[in-house]
Design an enzyme around this catalytic site. Structure first.
Site, mmCIF file in Angstrom:
data_model
loop_
_atom_site.group_PDB
_atom_site.id
_atom_site.type_symbol
_atom_site.label_atom_id
_atom_site.label_comp_id
_atom_site.label_asym_id
_atom_site.label_seq_id
_atom_site.Cartn_x
_atom_site.Cartn_y
_atom_site.Cartn_z
ATOM 1 N N GLY A 1 8.564 -4.742 -8.648
ATOM 2 C CA GLY A 1 9.459 -3.695 -9.134
ATOM 3 C C GLY A 1 10.923 -4.027 -8.905
ATOM 4 O O GLY A 1 11.283 -4.610 -7.878
ATOM 5 N N GLY B 1 0.807 -1.218 0.000
ATOM 6 C CA GLY B 1 0.000 0.000 0.000
ATOM 7 C C GLY B 1 0.834 1.259 0.000
ATOM 8 O O GLY B 1 2.032 1.227 -0.304
ATOM 9 N N HIS C 1 4.243 1.670 -8.133
ATOM 10 C CA HIS C 1 3.179 0.667 -8.095
ATOM 11 C C HIS C 1 2.276 0.801 -9.320
ATOM 12 O O HIS C 1 1.857 -0.198 -9.916
ATOM 13 C CB HIS C 1 2.329 0.826 -6.832
ATOM 14 C CG HIS C 1 3.078 0.650 -5.548
ATOM 15 N ND1 HIS C 1 3.359 1.691 -4.705
ATOM 16 C CD2 HIS C 1 3.597 -0.460 -4.961
ATOM 17 C CE1 HIS C 1 4.025 1.239 -3.647
ATOM 18 N NE2 HIS C 1 4.182 -0.062 -3.783
ATOM 19 N N LEU D 1 11.321 5.877 -6.611
ATOM 20 C CA LEU D 1 10.092 5.975 -5.835
ATOM 21 C C LEU D 1 10.060 4.893 -4.761
ATOM 22 O O LEU D 1 10.461 3.760 -4.994
ATOM 23 C CB LEU D 1 8.871 5.855 -6.744
ATOM 24 C CG LEU D 1 8.648 7.026 -7.696
ATOM 25 C CD1 LEU D 1 7.295 6.888 -8.392
ATOM 26 C CD2 LEU D 1 8.703 8.355 -6.962
ATOM 27 N N VAL E 1 10.914 3.020 -11.209
ATOM 28 C CA VAL E 1 10.363 4.323 -11.590
ATOM 29 C C VAL E 1 11.008 5.385 -10.700
ATOM 30 O O VAL E 1 11.123 5.193 -9.488
ATOM 31 C CB VAL E 1 8.827 4.348 -11.427
ATOM 32 C CG1 VAL E 1 8.267 5.728 -11.752
ATOM 33 C CG2 VAL E 1 8.183 3.290 -12.311
ATOM 34 N N HIS F 1 2.390 4.507 -5.057
ATOM 35 C CA HIS F 1 2.960 5.626 -5.816
ATOM 36 C C HIS F 1 3.088 5.210 -7.278
ATOM 37 O O HIS F 1 2.647 4.113 -7.662
ATOM 38 C CB HIS F 1 4.296 6.042 -5.198
ATOM 39 C CG HIS F 1 5.254 4.889 -4.977
ATOM 40 N ND1 HIS F 1 5.728 4.099 -6.006
ATOM 41 C CD2 HIS F 1 5.790 4.385 -3.836
ATOM 42 C CE1 HIS F 1 6.540 3.180 -5.512
ATOM 43 N NE2 HIS F 1 6.586 3.316 -4.188
ATOM 44 N N GLU F 2 3.728 6.057 -8.065
ATOM 45 C CA GLU F 2 3.808 5.798 -9.507
ATOM 46 C C GLU F 2 4.597 4.524 -9.831
ATOM 47 O O GLU F 2 4.429 3.951 -10.905
ATOM 48 C CB GLU F 2 4.389 7.006 -10.243
ATOM 49 C CG GLU F 2 3.414 8.199 -10.292
ATOM 50 C CD GLU F 2 2.045 7.837 -10.872
ATOM 51 O OE1 GLU F 2 2.007 7.244 -11.959
ATOM 52 O OE2 GLU F 2 1.021 8.128 -10.211
#
Lengths: 298, 298
Positions: free
Chosen positions: A150, A34, A40, A187, A179, A37-38
């Protein structure tokens, strides 16, 4: 977008989808803690491209945090998360409580050896046992065809790919690129912990990784030890950076390489991985380099 | 009956069945190490009753044997096994090689704590990690609705039920009663190791368990320590029996009970479990007792 909080209902929903798609629709799964952000968002977007039904989970998993780590204070914001998921076209959001996931204390742990012994595994004992255990629980619940992670947590991907291979789990781990903010900061939900000065100093991570990669890409002949020393010196140029680790390893095996090996003699991918504290906040970042490819471009 | 030796083909076959049964047919799975006997046959028969497609696996799993144990000499007889499976109406027999199951050394282990620490877990360190790891591999490959196991390995059932619960595995572990020869000897592939004299002596196991159960069923007030002492004395009446363990525990939790607790004060099931060597062969046997029920019958 459906919001589901219990396991039985989630299973029924996915099973129903499998039946109506006569087994042809692919189920894509994005497990997260949770505070989305970008980074995710890019996982959900990739899931949208490769899968048909996109399931997102939001669960801050207590068993992957060590004593004294930030489990209690880990940032949470469900409303904001749901808005982002909706925007990304997620089909199902699974938000279990801790009691739903661990109705009794778990006596079962999944342990991956070797690839968990260095980097974050060395700094955070037990962390990856918590990750592999919860990810396999979630995969057993969702039963997806693909699961998206990620590359910022590159070691996590290496560990999960090893687990999936060893246990014949019927899922593909799909690694997705890091990202970054416009100024280079990778991020992370934990970036919210940074003061504005710490955030400014934290830019040293991406800058250092990029500079070293640049040196290498320019064709300069460097060995593993020199790369590591360059990274350390660059990161230490920030007066508040406290290095946890700086490593150069093969990827995804995460094998150590002898100090005197020249980078352009290496076949396969390498990872430069760093973990550094700024104030109380520990950040990780990494960059992959493919020596043979780079050399052939020169 | 289809004989399948590789994972990809097995997966396709089960998937095809799921599609044609539109998700309604139940897949039953009987994992074995082969050298099949009537105990295994009873598992297949039960699978036939409760499931629609019956998958049998035959795999002598190297990682559940310790150094110096009988992995190399464990009895194998594929032709005979296939004939028995055919007779039992098995639909698919999965017989992978060691290379198919472990193409590389597994770095991943599934470890269950507490319930693995006593009985066979104490005598055979690492044994249950090997069992849980291979069973979860097989379950991930076959993806059955039910998996059938014999109660002779009662601890194995307790451990697997704990794993399935903790990891949210989408399968039901179905325990099936012990099958015995007419003279009481519990069926085991390892019985083939016994000389005719050892086989005769080995009858002491079922005889002792039955006699103690009889004492208890007759309504006599006995405590846990007395039960254990009776079992030990009865087993030691065989001149060649060498006791590995004799335990009285709760089932399936496998919790120890204080010596002075009277059996008819206990709620829930108890297990009397024994492991005894006759010559070079280590045999296990057990019997479940349900104190409250028995008392109410008196």
């Amino acid at each position: 977008m459906k919001i589901i909080r219990n396991i039985v209902e989630l299973r029924q929903e996915v099973k129903q989808y499998r039946v109506t798609s006569t087994g042809n629709g692919k189920v894509g799964f994005v497990p997260t803690m949770g505070f989305l952000h970008e980074g995710h968002a890019s996982l959900m977007s990739r899931a949208h491209d490769l899968s048909d039904l996109v399931v997102l989970s939001i669960f801050v998993n207590p068993i992957q945090f060590g004593p004294g780590e930030d489990y209690e204070t880990y940032p949470r914001h469900e409303e904001q998360d749901l808005a982002l998921a909706e925007r990304q076209g997620v089909d199902i959001v699974f938000i279990p409580t801790v009691e739903e996931m661990y109705p009794t204390q778990t006596l079962t742990k999944i342990m991956v050896s070797e690839v968990t012994q260095l980097l974050c595994g060395a700094s955070r004992p037990g962390h990856f046992d918590g990750v592999t255990t919860v990810v396999s629980k979630l995969i057993n619940i969702v039963q997806p065809d693909q699961a998206y992670f990620g590359l910022k947590d590159a070691q996590q991907i290496a560990v999960l790919q090893q687990m999936v291979h060893d246990l014949n789990m019927n899922v593909e781990i799909v690694p997705c690129p890091i990202v970054r903010e416009a100024d280079g900061l990778a991020l992370s939900s934990r970036n919210v912990y940074l003061s504005s000065e710490e955030r400014k100093q934290a830019l040293v991570l991406s800058r250092s990784l990029l500079e070293v990669k640049g040196t290498f890409d320019s064709g300069e002949s460097v060995n593993v030890s020199e790369i590591r020393k360059m990274l350390i010196a660059l990161i230490n140029s920030s007066p508040i950076a406290v290095i946890d680790y700086v490593e150069v390893l093969t990827f995804p095996e995460l094998d150590r390489i002898n100090d005197d090996v020249l980078l352009h003699d290496i076949t396969g991918k390498l990872i430069m991985a760093v973990a550094v504290k700024f104030g109380k906040t520990r950040l990780i970042d990494n960059m992959l380099i493919t020596p043979k490819e780079a050399v052939s471009l020169v």
